[in-house]
Design an enzyme around this catalytic site. Structure first.
Site, short mmCIF file in Angstrom:
data_model
loop_
_atom_site.label_atom_id
_atom_site.label_comp_id
_atom_site.label_asym_id
_atom_site.label_seq_id
_atom_site.Cartn_x
_atom_site.Cartn_y
_atom_site.Cartn_z
N GLU A 84 42.20 61.93 56.45
CA GLU A 84 42.86 61.61 55.17
C GLU A 84 44.31 62.09 55.20
O GLU A 84 45.23 61.38 54.78
CB GLU A 84 42.14 62.30 54.01
CG GLU A 84 40.77 61.75 53.72
CD GLU A 84 40.12 62.48 52.56
OE1 GLU A 84 40.81 62.79 51.57
OE2 GLU A 84 38.90 62.72 52.63
N ASP B 277 37.67 52.51 42.57
CA ASP B 277 37.60 52.44 44.04
C ASP B 277 37.40 51.03 44.55
O ASP B 277 36.66 50.81 45.51
CB ASP B 277 36.45 53.33 44.54
CG ASP B 277 36.62 54.78 44.10
OD1 ASP B 277 35.60 55.45 43.88
OD2 ASP B 277 37.78 55.22 43.96
N HIS C 207 40.34 57.48 49.09
CA HIS C 207 38.92 57.66 48.79
C HIS C 207 38.20 58.01 50.09
O HIS C 207 38.44 57.37 51.12
CB HIS C 207 38.36 56.35 48.20
CG HIS C 207 36.90 56.43 47.87
ND1 HIS C 207 36.42 57.09 46.76
CD2 HIS C 207 35.82 55.93 48.51
CE1 HIS C 207 35.10 57.00 46.74
NE2 HIS C 207 34.71 56.30 47.79
N THR D 128 43.21 49.30 41.14
CA THR D 128 43.04 48.24 40.15
C THR D 128 42.06 48.77 39.10
O THR D 128 41.58 49.90 39.21
CB THR D 128 42.46 46.97 40.81
OG1 THR D 128 41.26 47.36 41.53
CG2 THR D 128 43.46 46.36 41.79
N ASN E 68 45.57 55.10 46.00
CA ASN E 68 44.56 56.16 45.93
C ASN E 68 43.92 56.34 47.29
O ASN E 68 43.84 55.40 48.09
CB ASN E 68 43.47 55.76 44.92
CG ASN E 68 42.36 56.81 44.80
OD1 ASN E 68 42.64 58.00 44.66
ND2 ASN E 68 41.11 56.37 44.89
N LEU F 268 41.88 55.58 35.36
CA LEU F 268 43.05 55.14 34.57
C LEU F 268 42.67 53.87 33.81
O LEU F 268 41.95 53.01 34.33
CB LEU F 268 44.23 54.87 35.51
CG LEU F 268 44.71 56.07 36.35
CD1 LEU F 268 45.80 55.61 37.31
CD2 LEU F 268 45.21 57.20 35.47
N ARG G 267 39.91 61.19 37.46
CA ARG G 267 39.85 60.54 36.15
C ARG G 267 40.22 59.07 36.34
O ARG G 267 41.10 58.77 37.15
CB ARG G 267 40.85 61.23 35.21
CG ARG G 267 40.62 60.99 33.73
CD ARG G 267 41.53 61.90 32.91
NE ARG G 267 41.12 63.30 32.99
CZ ARG G 267 40.16 63.80 32.21
NH1 ARG G 267 39.53 63.04 31.33
NH2 ARG G 267 39.81 65.09 32.30
N GLY H 275 44.50 69.80 46.04
CA GLY H 275 45.68 69.06 46.41
C GLY H 275 46.02 69.05 47.89
O GLY H 275 47.20 68.97 48.26
N SER H 276 45.02 69.12 48.77
CA SER H 276 45.35 69.11 50.21
C SER H 276 46.00 67.79 50.60
O SER H 276 46.90 67.76 51.44
CB SER H 276 44.10 69.37 51.04
OG SER H 276 43.24 68.25 51.05
#
Ligand code: GRF
Length: 203
Positions: free
Chosen positions: A173, A144, A108, A140, A106, A92, A90, A11-12
């Protein structure tokens, strides 16, 4: 804006979002952290910061649908405006994504559309790339592949190991994700018809 962050590991990126959201002028609050791993390191870190945490272990549910239904039910009580996936490993379902269309983002660790999926740094090095980086995008149905919100590029240096490159990208990031969340929370960037719409200056 109310934000829920999804994690699967350390969780950084979640912590970077929590830190940014703690600034008085930030237009969003992290109201909860959700994980699909009961032992995700990020859960303990979030809890230590007084943030509500929830874990939904996939094997505790008969199906993917049941797993997602449990998460969606908790989300209903949290009523997030935005969902941030941050190291959430995971996919969705379309049902889930449609329930929060244009409101799931998200991060990536590649310059999408290059290198969707896993092992992005190894693949960039193997391909002889001289640049790599990270992408914050709207989520979506495909993995990715949603419209881009913000990207940061870093150099790939001769002799870089995967760890060298991963560390260089991770630093970016942690800067890019809060910037992207701010833009989305302020409505300066939004998804419309599968495309990114930016107000002037919403770079
Ligand atoms: C990061 O490289 C992120 O881009 C990817 O997972 C890695 C670990 O993320 N999605 P975190 O430290 O759990 O935020």
């Amino acid at each position: 804006k109310r934000v829920v962050v999804f994690i699967s590991g350390g969780g950084s990126n979640m912590l970077a979002l929590v830190k940014a959201a703690g600034e008085p002028d930030f237009p969003a609050d992290i109201v909860a952290v959700i994980s699909d791993k009961a032992d995700a390191g990020g859960l303990a870190k979030a809890a230590a910061l007084g943030i509500a945490t929830f874990s939904f272990v996939r094997k505790d549910y008969a199906s993917k649908d049941a797993h997602e239904a449990a998460i969606l039910s908790t989300l209903e009580s949290l009523s997030p405006d935005i969902i941030c996936l941050a190291g959430y490993m995971r996919l969705l379902s379309a049902t889930f994504i449609n329930a929060y269309e244009g409101r799931i983002i998200n991060i990536h660790p590649s310059l999408l559309p290059l290198f969707p999926g896993l092992h992005t740094h190894q693949r960039a090095i193997d391909a002889g790339m001289t640049q790599a980086g990270c992408t914050v995008h709207f989520v979506t149905e495909g993995m990715d592949e949603g419209p881009v919100i913000l990207q940061t590029a870093v150099p790939v240096l001769p002799g870089d190991t995967v760890d060298d490159l991963a560390a260089r990208v991770l630093v970016e990031e942690h800067k890019a994700y809060p910037k992207a969340l701010r833009l989305v929370a302020e409505g300066k960037v939004r998804m419309n018809g599968g495309r990114t719409l930016r107000d002037e200056g919403g770079l």
